[in-house]
Design an enzyme around this catalytic site. Structure first.
Site, PDB file in Angstrom:
ATOM      1  CG  HIS A   1      13.945  19.507  29.656  1.00 31.39           C
ATOM      2  ND1 HIS A   1      14.615  18.593  30.420  1.00 31.39           N
ATOM      3  CD2 HIS A   1      12.686  19.528  30.180  1.00 31.39           C
ATOM      4  CE1 HIS A   1      13.816  18.091  31.337  1.00 31.39           C
ATOM      5  NE2 HIS A   1      12.636  18.651  31.217  1.00 31.39           N
TER       6      HIS A   1
ATOM      7  CG  ASN B   1      18.264  19.736  30.772  1.00 30.71           C
ATOM      8  OD1 ASN B   1      17.111  20.168  30.819  1.00 30.71           O
ATOM      9  ND2 ASN B   1      18.570  18.576  30.207  1.00 30.71           N
TER      10      ASN B   1
ATOM     11  CG  ASP C   1       6.135  15.716  27.436  1.00 34.79           C
ATOM     12  OD1 ASP C   1       5.220  15.487  28.249  1.00 34.79           O
ATOM     13  OD2 ASP C   1       7.046  16.532  27.661  1.00 34.79           O
TER      14      ASP C   1
ATOM     15  CD  GLU D   1      16.378  16.175  27.751  1.00 41.65           C
ATOM     16  OE1 GLU D   1      16.834  17.205  28.285  1.00 41.65           O
ATOM     17  OE2 GLU D   1      15.877  15.240  28.401  1.00 41.65           O
TER      18      GLU D   1
END
EC number: 3.5.99.6
Length: 233
Positions: free
Chosen positions: A130, A128, A62, A135
């Site tokens: 990811h 979380n 990314d 996400e």
């Protein structure tokens, strides 16, 4: 899914480097690389080794939208500082977060991935759940795409910037399907803030609300964990 418990990130880097060398011996041509603190010890092992990476390709997960490659918090700059300046690859690919047409940039990156099948993908995991910047709620069939970063991810990354307001709110990320196409995956998780995510990834249902849970369906995943990250298993 194989789990390896290590004392700390330094040991985790050494373990991962041995697995990386096994992949190279088996003929790996393309490495999938990650940013953040988790893989730094692995990159240090690579830098200090006598292994030549100049005939290999790399693809990164990314990149932030709106940060030039020269910005010190861009992932281009991170990879140069941590690895590429010392150990150059034949060619290294990262998404273009400065593109005028971000959707086209995402499609162009899918074309790169189609020509460079990832032999070994390095991953971290967010608190979380990811992976990459995928996400919670990201479809499992997603390819490279533009992401609106969640508040928790922006907050987690704010420590790298002078203020929270300077943290980019968008990124271009390889999709979950892109990650799952890798032949082998190594995922690092360190610290108690990752314990919930690791528990849900391994013990919970496979659900898009926990993106990393999809790795339960991958045939070759190795988790490198410290005691704190593994505490709830």
């Amino acid at each position: 899914m194989k789990k390896i418990l290590v004392k700390n990130q330094v040991e985790g880097g050494k373990v991962a480097f041995e697995l990386l060398k096994e992949s190279l011996t088996a003929g790996a041509q393309t490495l999938g690389l990650a940013t953040g603190s988790s893989p730094i010890a692995l990159y240090q092992e690579m830098v200090e080794s006598d292994v030549d990476f100049s005939e290999l390709y790399s693809v990164n997960l990314d990149e932030y939208v709106g940060l030039s490659p020269e910005h010190d918090q861009s992932y281009h700059a991170f990879m140069k500082a941590q690895l590429f300046d010392t150990k150059p690859f034949k060619e290294s690919f990262l998404p273009d977060g400065m593109a005028e047409d971000l959707e086209k940039a995402a499609k162009d990156y899918d074309d790169v991935l189609a020509h460079h099948i990832i032999d070994l993908q390095i991953l971290g995991i967010g608190s979380n759940g990811h992976i990459g910047f995928n996400e919670p709620g990201t479809p499992f069939d997603s390819q490279t795409h533009v992401v609106d970063l969640t508040d928790s991810t922006i907050e987690a990354n704010s420590r790298f910037f002078a203020s929270r307001g300077q943290v980019p709110t968008k990124a271009i990320s390889m999709g979950i399907a892109s990650i799952m196409a890798a032949k082998k995956i190594i995922l690092f998780a360190y610290g108690d803030k990752k314990a919930d995510a690791i528990f849900k990834m391994l013990k919970g249902p496979v659900t898009e609300e926990v993106p990393a849970s999809v790795l339960q369906n991958h045939p070759d995943v190795t988790l490198i964990l410290d005691q704190a990250a593994a505490a709830k298993l």
